[in-house]
Design a protein around this motif. Structure first.
Motif, PDB file in Angstrom:
ATOM      1  N   VAL A 110      12.521  13.500 -78.555  1.00 53.69           N
ATOM      2  CA  VAL A 110      12.123  12.545 -77.534  1.00 53.69           C
ATOM      3  C   VAL A 110      10.844  13.048 -76.878  1.00 53.69           C
ATOM      4  CG1 VAL A 110      12.815  11.342 -75.438  1.00 53.69           C
ATOM      5  CG2 VAL A 110      14.535  11.942 -77.159  1.00 53.69           C
ATOM      6  N   ALA A 111       9.818  12.181 -76.838  1.00 49.06           N
ATOM      7  CA  ALA A 111       8.514  12.557 -76.301  1.00 49.06           C
ATOM      8  C   ALA A 111       8.184  11.724 -75.070  1.00 49.06           C
ATOM      9  CB  ALA A 111       7.432  12.370 -77.365  1.00 49.06           C
ATOM     10  N   ALA A 112       7.207  12.205 -74.334  1.00 57.43           N
ATOM     11  CA  ALA A 112       6.749  11.483 -73.151  1.00 57.43           C
ATOM     12  C   ALA A 112       6.034  10.202 -73.583  1.00 57.43           C
ATOM     13  CB  ALA A 112       5.823  12.368 -72.332  1.00 57.43           C
ATOM     14  N   PRO A 113       6.482   9.034 -73.141  1.00 62.80           N
ATOM     15  CA  PRO A 113       5.836   7.785 -73.563  1.00 62.80           C
ATOM     16  C   PRO A 113       4.493   7.545 -72.873  1.00 62.80           C
ATOM     17  CG  PRO A 113       7.615   7.324 -72.046  1.00 62.80           C
ATOM     18  CD  PRO A 113       7.660   8.801 -72.298  1.00 62.80           C
ATOM     19  N   VAL A 114       4.288   8.177 -71.725  1.00 65.13           N
ATOM     20  CA  VAL A 114       3.043   7.980 -70.975  1.00 65.13           C
ATOM     21  C   VAL A 114       2.601   9.325 -70.419  1.00 65.13           C
ATOM     22  CG1 VAL A 114       3.595   5.599 -70.330  1.00 65.13           C
ATOM     23  CG2 VAL A 114       4.306   7.481 -68.851  1.00 65.13           C
TER      24      VAL A 114
ATOM     25  N   ALA B  53      10.379   2.382 -73.888  1.00 64.08           N
ATOM     26  CA  ALA B  53       9.631   3.315 -73.057  1.00 64.08           C
ATOM     27  C   ALA B  53       8.160   2.906 -72.949  1.00 64.08           C
ATOM     28  CB  ALA B  53       9.745   4.719 -73.637  1.00 64.08           C
ATOM     29  N   ALA B  54       7.584   2.398 -74.049  1.00 69.67           N
ATOM     30  CA  ALA B  54       6.189   1.964 -74.005  1.00 69.67           C
ATOM     31  C   ALA B  54       6.016   0.786 -73.055  1.00 69.67           C
ATOM     32  CB  ALA B  54       5.721   1.593 -75.415  1.00 69.67           C
ATOM     33  N   ARG B  55       6.958  -0.157 -73.088  1.00 64.36           N
ATOM     34  CA  ARG B  55       6.871  -1.293 -72.167  1.00 64.36           C
ATOM     35  C   ARG B  55       7.055  -0.835 -70.727  1.00 64.36           C
ATOM     36  NH1 ARG B  55       6.912  -6.116 -74.788  1.00 64.36           N
ATOM     37  NH2 ARG B  55       7.675  -6.159 -76.949  1.00 64.36           N
TER      38      ARG B  55
ATOM     39  N   VAL C 248       2.200  16.067 -67.991  1.00 63.91           N
ATOM     40  CA  VAL C 248       2.126  16.157 -69.449  1.00 63.91           C
ATOM     41  C   VAL C 248       1.413  14.920 -69.974  1.00 63.91           C
ATOM     42  CG1 VAL C 248       4.233  17.538 -69.652  1.00 63.91           C
ATOM     43  CG2 VAL C 248       4.371  15.041 -69.739  1.00 63.91           C
ATOM     44  N   PRO C 249       0.650  15.064 -71.058  1.00 62.52           N
ATOM     45  CA  PRO C 249       0.025  13.890 -71.673  1.00 62.52           C
ATOM     46  C   PRO C 249       1.030  13.092 -72.483  1.00 62.52           C
ATOM     47  CG  PRO C 249      -0.564  15.871 -72.875  1.00 62.52           C
ATOM     48  CD  PRO C 249       0.211  16.325 -71.677  1.00 62.52           C
ATOM     49  N   ALA C 250       0.715  11.840 -72.722  1.00 65.89           N
ATOM     50  CA  ALA C 250       1.588  10.996 -73.545  1.00 65.89           C
ATOM     51  C   ALA C 250       1.745  11.598 -74.936  1.00 65.89           C
ATOM     52  CB  ALA C 250       1.004   9.595 -73.646  1.00 65.89           C
TER      53      ALA C 250
END
Length: 390
Positions: free
Chosen positions: A60-64, A180-182, A219-221
């Motif tokens: 699982v990654a940061a979406p934004v 998550a993107a939305r 953190v960056p996306a």
């Protein structure tokens, strides 16, 4: 003309003396190690190293881009699908970033659609494998196919079921990525506020395998945050040379060893279709390919990325005439062994079959029980005198 008694004695004495000299000057017998040609079990194996891998896992990654709150989870904690793994406070979006975020939403939608289409294909393949298994069961009952073909059909159904499960996990992960993107696009305030925190949730049930970001920081996306998987559903991965992989077939037995437990058994599920280049310990680039194995029963005490010694059984015979590999002597037209008979070594050509790690199959040339010389050197000649030692 009659020989006198004295002359006769001289002749006999001379003959005995010549015999004694010849006896003293004869070549001394060589001490040699021997082993019998015996009938028994012979295995041909491929020895490699491997690692365990969680079959169904999601990173699982940061979406934004934003500030991630300090995690309340630790490695090994249990999570359920939908549990919030992390919360991010998105950074303010400028017009360019908002456009990029909209593109990420479109990309996430496409990935979700692609994952759904792949899952549908996997389900079709599973249905076909189940039909094939049904036909194989009917043919096996009629004695029309071998038991091995029936087992392979069953293994294929097992593989297809696991692939469908993995495909469903990918669909869930893709849908969560889309959500998550939305949320990132809607959560950031275009006027410069911090916006609503974005909740990053787990797409599957499992345990926290790795925690990449545990402290409060920006953190960056795309930065990995948490990896979730089920360690009870693991497989083994071993990379082998491509020329060796050509001999491996699904269903072959794999023996797995670690330093602290009894050997485990698994079977080959598949050989991946794409190879890769890997540099060996000697600095040589090799073409290798991953061989995937499934454990034959429940496994405890193993987690993700645990090292194993892997033996793939390529061939096995139970009543095989075999000799140690160390007894073989190369000839121009094949192979031979030095067989010991009546204290002399006889160079005997043999026809070989399968070759194991330390023994080889002998199809013709010698009989069971024949003593053969191990590690013969250049001093040994055909017909030479030898003295076998243990």
């Amino acid at each position: 003309m009659r020989l006198s008694r004295t002359r006769m004695l001289w002749i006999v004495g001379g003959g005995l003396l010549a015999a004694a000299i010849a006896w003293q000057l004869r070549p001394e017998a060589l001490d040699v190690q021997v082993a019998p040609a015996a009938i028994g079990t012979l295995r041909v194996t491929l020895e490699e190293e491997g690692v365990t891998r969680v079959r169904d896992h999601v990173e699982v990654a940061a979406p934004v881009t934003g500030r991630v709150e300090e995690s309340r989870y630790e490695v090994g904690d249990s999570v359920r699908r939908g549990d919030v793994l992390a919360r991010l406070h998105p950074a303010p979006l400028d017009p360019r970033t908002r456009t990029e975020a909209q593109a990420l939403v479109a990309q996430a939608v496409s990935r979700a659609a692609e994952a759904s289409a792949q899952l549908q294909q996997l389900r079709v393949a599973l249905a076909e494998a189940r039909r094939d298994l049904g036909r194989a069961q009917r043919l096996a009952a009629a004695g029309a196919i071998a038991e091995r073909d029936l087992e392979q059909a069953g293994d294929l159904v097992h593989v297809r079921e696991r692939e469908v499960e993995a495909g469903a996990a990918r669909v869930a992960a893709a849908r969560e990525g889309e959500r998550a993107a939305r949320a990132a696009l809607l959560g950031a305030d275009p006027r410069g506020g911090s916006g609503t925190p974005v909740a990053v949730v787990s797409p599957i049930d499992g345990l926290v395998l790795r925690l990449y970001e545990s402290h409060d920081r920006v953190v960056p996306a795309g930065t990995p945050l948490v990896e979730v998987g089920d360690p009870s559903r693991i497989e083994v991965v071993s990379d082998v040379l491509t020329r060796d992989a050509a001999r491996i077939r699904p269903g072959m037995t794999m023996e797995l060893r670690t330093a602290s437990r009894a050997p485990l058994t698994a079977h080959v599920v598949r050989v991946e279709p794409a190879a890769f280049t890997k540099r060996s310990a000697l600095g040589v680039d090799e073409q290798r390919v991953n061989v995937i194995g499934a454990f034959d029963g429940p496994v405890s005490g193993l987690g993700d990325a645990f090292e194993l010694d892997v033996s793939v059984i390529l061939w096995e015979g139970t009543r095989v005439l075999r000799v140690p590999s160390a007894a073989l002597v190369p000839l121009d037209s094949g192979w031979a062994v030095f067989a010991v008979q009546a204290g002399r070594a006889h160079l005997t050509p043999v026809t070989l079959g399968e070759r194991g790690a330390q023994e080889v199959e002998v199809k013709d040339g010698i009989a069971a029980g024949t003593s053969v010389i191990l590690r013969p050197d250049e001093r040994l000649k055909d017909g030479g005198r030898v003295r076998p030692i243990p």
